[in-house]
Design a protein around this motif. Structure first.
Motif, PDB file in Angstrom:
ATOM      1  N   HIS A 147      35.685  29.157  47.856  1.00 46.43           N
ATOM      2  CA  HIS A 147      34.324  29.390  47.953  1.00 46.43           C
ATOM      3  C   HIS A 147      34.056  30.757  48.996  1.00 46.43           C
ATOM      4  CE1 HIS A 147      33.322  25.304  46.842  1.00 46.43           C
ATOM      5  NE2 HIS A 147      34.537  25.203  47.267  1.00 46.43           N
ATOM      6  N   GLY A 148      32.827  31.362  48.541  1.00 51.73           N
ATOM      7  CA  GLY A 148      32.607  32.360  49.312  1.00 51.73           C
ATOM      8  C   GLY A 148      33.578  33.525  49.566  1.00 51.73           C
ATOM      9  N   ARG A 149      33.669  34.195  50.744  1.00 47.14           N
ATOM     10  CA  ARG A 149      34.620  35.277  50.902  1.00 47.14           C
ATOM     11  C   ARG A 149      35.909  35.245  50.576  1.00 47.14           C
ATOM     12  NH1 ARG A 149      32.556  38.104  56.706  1.00 47.14           N
ATOM     13  NH2 ARG A 149      30.446  38.450  55.859  1.00 47.14           N
ATOM     14  N   GLN A 150      36.531  33.978  50.784  1.00 46.50           N
ATOM     15  CA  GLN A 150      37.671  33.348  50.192  1.00 46.50           C
ATOM     16  C   GLN A 150      37.814  33.758  48.524  1.00 46.50           C
ATOM     17  OE1 GLN A 150      38.725  29.414  51.650  1.00 46.50           O
ATOM     18  NE2 GLN A 150      40.173  30.399  53.131  1.00 46.50           N
ATOM     19  N   ALA A 151      36.797  33.468  47.922  1.00 42.28           N
ATOM     20  CA  ALA A 151      36.863  33.377  46.651  1.00 42.28           C
ATOM     21  C   ALA A 151      37.128  34.775  46.224  1.00 42.28           C
ATOM     22  CB  ALA A 151      35.635  32.592  45.948  1.00 42.28           C
ATOM     23  N   ASP A 152      36.072  35.732  46.509  1.00 45.92           N
ATOM     24  CA  ASP A 152      35.888  37.034  46.592  1.00 45.92           C
ATOM     25  C   ASP A 152      37.126  37.698  46.681  1.00 45.92           C
ATOM     26  OD1 ASP A 152      33.159  37.059  45.654  1.00 45.92           O
ATOM     27  OD2 ASP A 152      32.227  37.454  47.624  1.00 45.92           O
ATOM     28  N   LYS A 153      37.725  37.439  48.103  1.00 46.81           N
ATOM     29  CA  LYS A 153      39.138  38.004  48.384  1.00 46.81           C
ATOM     30  C   LYS A 153      40.185  37.696  47.308  1.00 46.81           C
ATOM     31  CE  LYS A 153      42.333  38.622  52.195  1.00 46.81           C
ATOM     32  NZ  LYS A 153      42.776  38.318  53.572  1.00 46.81           N
ATOM     33  N   ALA A 154      40.294  36.419  46.747  1.00 46.75           N
ATOM     34  CA  ALA A 154      41.107  35.867  46.013  1.00 46.75           C
ATOM     35  C   ALA A 154      41.016  36.723  44.429  1.00 46.75           C
ATOM     36  CB  ALA A 154      41.011  34.339  45.547  1.00 46.75           C
ATOM     37  N   TRP A 155      39.658  36.850  44.222  1.00 47.83           N
ATOM     38  CA  TRP A 155      39.141  37.542  42.868  1.00 47.83           C
ATOM     39  C   TRP A 155      39.829  38.983  42.886  1.00 47.83           C
ATOM     40  CZ3 TRP A 155      37.176  36.368  38.164  1.00 47.83           C
ATOM     41  CH2 TRP A 155      36.925  37.466  37.332  1.00 47.83           C
ATOM     42  N   ASP A 156      39.690  39.739  43.913  1.00 49.91           N
ATOM     43  CA  ASP A 156      40.174  40.996  44.452  1.00 49.91           C
ATOM     44  C   ASP A 156      41.702  41.073  43.921  1.00 49.91           C
ATOM     45  OD1 ASP A 156      39.920  43.592  44.686  1.00 49.91           O
ATOM     46  OD2 ASP A 156      39.660  43.548  46.813  1.00 49.91           O
ATOM     47  N   ASN A 157      42.398  40.176  44.841  1.00 52.46           N
ATOM     48  CA  ASN A 157      43.733  40.256  44.771  1.00 52.46           C
ATOM     49  C   ASN A 157      44.416  39.808  43.402  1.00 52.46           C
ATOM     50  OD1 ASN A 157      43.870  41.411  47.251  1.00 52.46           O
ATOM     51  ND2 ASN A 157      43.906  39.417  48.240  1.00 52.46           N
ATOM     52  N   LEU A 158      43.730  38.769  42.915  1.00 51.58           N
ATOM     53  CA  LEU A 158      44.625  38.072  41.643  1.00 51.58           C
ATOM     54  C   LEU A 158      44.055  38.487  40.376  1.00 51.58           C
ATOM     55  CD1 LEU A 158      44.364  34.437  42.916  1.00 51.58           C
ATOM     56  CD2 LEU A 158      46.374  35.964  42.914  1.00 51.58           C
ATOM     57  N   ILE A 159      42.760  39.339  40.267  1.00 55.85           N
ATOM     58  CA  ILE A 159      42.057  39.642  38.982  1.00 55.85           C
ATOM     59  C   ILE A 159      41.807  41.180  38.944  1.00 55.85           C
ATOM     60  CG2 ILE A 159      40.307  38.978  37.307  1.00 55.85           C
ATOM     61  CD1 ILE A 159      42.370  36.727  38.027  1.00 55.85           C
ATOM     62  N   ALA A 160      40.776  41.461  39.903  1.00 50.86           N
ATOM     63  CA  ALA A 160      40.406  42.784  39.891  1.00 50.86           C
ATOM     64  C   ALA A 160      41.401  43.876  39.813  1.00 50.86           C
ATOM     65  CB  ALA A 160      39.310  42.888  40.876  1.00 50.86           C
ATOM     66  N   LYS A 161      42.182  43.999  40.909  1.00 46.79           N
ATOM     67  CA  LYS A 161      43.236  44.772  41.348  1.00 46.79           C
ATOM     68  C   LYS A 161      44.301  44.931  40.206  1.00 46.79           C
ATOM     69  CE  LYS A 161      42.882  45.059  46.382  1.00 46.79           C
ATOM     70  NZ  LYS A 161      43.514  44.631  47.514  1.00 46.79           N
ATOM     71  N   PRO A 162      44.911  43.519  39.861  1.00 48.23           N
ATOM     72  CA  PRO A 162      45.828  43.885  38.698  1.00 48.23           C
ATOM     73  C   PRO A 162      45.220  44.254  37.457  1.00 48.23           C
ATOM     74  CG  PRO A 162      46.070  41.706  40.012  1.00 48.23           C
ATOM     75  CD  PRO A 162      44.898  42.396  40.463  1.00 48.23           C
ATOM     76  N   SER A 163      43.964  43.971  37.073  1.00 47.76           N
ATOM     77  CA  SER A 163      43.420  44.521  35.753  1.00 47.76           C
ATOM     78  C   SER A 163      43.124  45.809  35.885  1.00 47.76           C
ATOM     79  CB  SER A 163      42.149  43.477  35.630  1.00 47.76           C
ATOM     80  OG  SER A 163      42.063  42.308  35.421  1.00 47.76           O
ATOM     81  N   SER A 164      42.819  46.455  37.111  1.00 52.26           N
ATOM     82  CA  SER A 164      42.532  47.697  37.194  1.00 52.26           C
ATOM     83  C   SER A 164      43.794  48.596  36.805  1.00 52.26           C
ATOM     84  CB  SER A 164      41.934  48.156  38.448  1.00 52.26           C
ATOM     85  OG  SER A 164      42.849  47.931  39.472  1.00 52.26           O
ATOM     86  N   MET A 165      44.981  47.953  37.495  1.00 50.80           N
ATOM     87  CA  MET A 165      46.132  48.666  37.432  1.00 50.80           C
ATOM     88  C   MET A 165      46.649  48.475  35.663  1.00 50.80           C
ATOM     89  SD  MET A 165      47.425  50.064  39.802  1.00 50.80           S
ATOM     90  CE  MET A 165      48.875  50.605  39.155  1.00 50.80           C
ATOM     91  N   ILE A 166      46.555  47.606  35.128  1.00 50.55           N
ATOM     92  CA  ILE A 166      46.752  47.300  33.741  1.00 50.55           C
ATOM     93  C   ILE A 166      46.157  48.082  32.785  1.00 50.55           C
ATOM     94  CG2 ILE A 166      46.825  45.581  31.754  1.00 50.55           C
ATOM     95  CD1 ILE A 166      47.170  43.442  33.728  1.00 50.55           C
ATOM     96  N   VAL A 167      44.639  48.396  33.021  1.00 47.87           N
ATOM     97  CA  VAL A 167      43.942  49.215  32.494  1.00 47.87           C
ATOM     98  C   VAL A 167      44.331  50.730  32.638  1.00 47.87           C
ATOM     99  CG1 VAL A 167      41.474  50.079  32.115  1.00 47.87           C
ATOM    100  CG2 VAL A 167      41.822  47.649  32.324  1.00 47.87           C
ATOM    101  N   GLY A 168      44.564  51.074  34.211  1.00 51.10           N
ATOM    102  CA  GLY A 168      44.921  52.360  34.353  1.00 51.10           C
ATOM    103  C   GLY A 168      46.195  52.993  33.560  1.00 51.10           C
ATOM    104  N   GLN A 169      47.012  52.080  33.439  1.00 50.50           N
ATOM    105  CA  GLN A 169      48.370  52.254  32.900  1.00 50.50           C
ATOM    106  C   GLN A 169      48.071  52.501  31.211  1.00 50.50           C
ATOM    107  OE1 GLN A 169      50.999  49.235  34.419  1.00 50.50           O
ATOM    108  NE2 GLN A 169      51.727  50.597  35.742  1.00 50.50           N
ATOM    109  N   PHE A 170      47.237  51.626  30.828  1.00 50.29           N
ATOM    110  CA  PHE A 170      46.858  51.556  29.289  1.00 50.29           C
ATOM    111  C   PHE A 170      46.360  52.867  28.999  1.00 50.29           C
ATOM    112  CE2 PHE A 170      43.243  50.727  26.599  1.00 50.29           C
ATOM    113  CZ  PHE A 170      43.743  50.598  25.197  1.00 50.29           C
TER     114      PHE A 170
END
Length: 322
Positions: free
Chosen positions: A271-294
């Motif tokens: 919930h809340g900030r914990q959810a946002d932090k987890a989203w950033d670490n588990l989804i947003a950052k890895p996705s940006s790296m995958i797209v960047g390499q693509f």
């Protein structure tokens, strides 16, 4: 649980350099135009991820949800709001008349036009939505020759079904609190056709009996009928989620569908900030790296052209399928 889309604004500030990145900077690395496709079951965060990515790369979003293309019913269809888009251009979102029978052929035509327009502006197209059959018909249509023109990066935001079902149930309750019943009531017609147009949306047919009888029933009966309608919406939404997952798994097994899976299960548990932090670490950052390499086909190129704060925050360059 409430997951905020505001993190896209944080990403825009944290992963961009002082001057905007131009798509021209990676053109020398590509032989075909490139497209990112964000897939996932309902409620998993596809819209949020597409906005996050478009905040890190010069991109525009093409909606591929067969119901969100229609005008109206913004609560029922769970459309992103203007504020949530963070200024990212969205195509095929709320543009079709409610009574029209929008088909996969219509989607292919409009999506192809949007793709050409976006790449003509040297921007990256990001296709995002839950109608995986529409995506398949676009990507694998031989007549269009999509794959001859575009390279695709497929991202799949996945959530375990028990957690997703709980989240979807809570989301339906929030939609009711936001005014789902009144929104459907304004659209209601006793002779409405639930097999075409926006009336196909989950949340509309389920309210039919309640709206037909609410004027004649006492308070207790109305409450019971409303609870039954809401429960049916929850069941049908969970059924949709299962079917969407089955479709994605089938696509994942096909040649040419290298799908990067990102597990957002833990995000939906928080919930809340914990959810946002987890989203950033588990989804947003890895996705940006995958797209960047693509986009750049090379980790060093990504370090050179993507917004350097992402790399500075310790994201591994060799991000792979999750």
């Amino acid at each position: 649980m409430s997951i905020s889309l505001a993190i896209s604004k944080q990403l825009a500030q944290s992963c961009y350099p002082d001057s905007p990145v131009s798509i021209d900077s990676f053109k020398s690395w590509r032989r075909k135009e490139k497209v990112v496709v964000v897939m996932g079951a309902t409620g998993t965060g596809k819209s949020r991820l597409s906005i996050d990515l478009a905040s890190c790369f010069p991109a525009e979003v093409i909606n591929s949800d067969k119901i969100q293309v229609y005008q109206g019913l913004d609560i029922v269809t769970n459309k992103v709001t203007k504020d949530e888009t963070s200024g990212i251009p969205h195509h095929l979102l709320g543009v079709v008349d409610q009574e029209s029978d929008f088909t996969s052929t219509d989607f292919r035509y409009l999506a192809t036009h949007a793709l050409g327009s976006i790449v003509g502006r040297n921007h990256l197209p990001i296709i995002a939505g839950g109608s995986n059959s529409y995506i398949e018909h676009l990507v694998d249509d031989n007549e269009l020759g999509f794959r001859a023109k575009y390279d695709c990066c497929f991202l799949w935001v996945d959530v375990s079904l028990p957690v997703l079902h709980s989240f979807v149930s809570d989301r339906v309750d929030r939609m009711v609190e936001m005014g789902l019943v009144d929104e459907v009531r304004r659209l209601f017609k006793p002779d409405g056709d639930y097999s075409r147009g926006i009336r196909r949306a989950i949340g509309v047919p389920e309210m039919d009996w309640y709206l037909r009888t609410e004027a004649y029933a006492n308070g207790k009966t109305r409450l019971r009928m409303l609870e039954e309608a809401v429960d049916e919406i929850k069941v049908n939404t969970c059924t949709l989620a299962r079917r969407q997952l089955e479709k994605i798994r089938r696509l994942q097994s096909l040649p040419g569908w290298k799908v990067h899976r990102l597990d957002a299960t833990d995000v939906l548990r928080m919930h809340g900030r914990q959810a946002d932090k987890a989203w950033d670490n588990l989804i947003a950052k890895p996705s940006s790296m995958i797209v960047g390499q693509f986009l750049y086909d090379d980790g060093n190129a990504y370090r050179k052209f993507c917004r350097p704060a992402i790399v500075a925050r310790g994201i591994p360059v060799a991000a792979g399928t999750h």
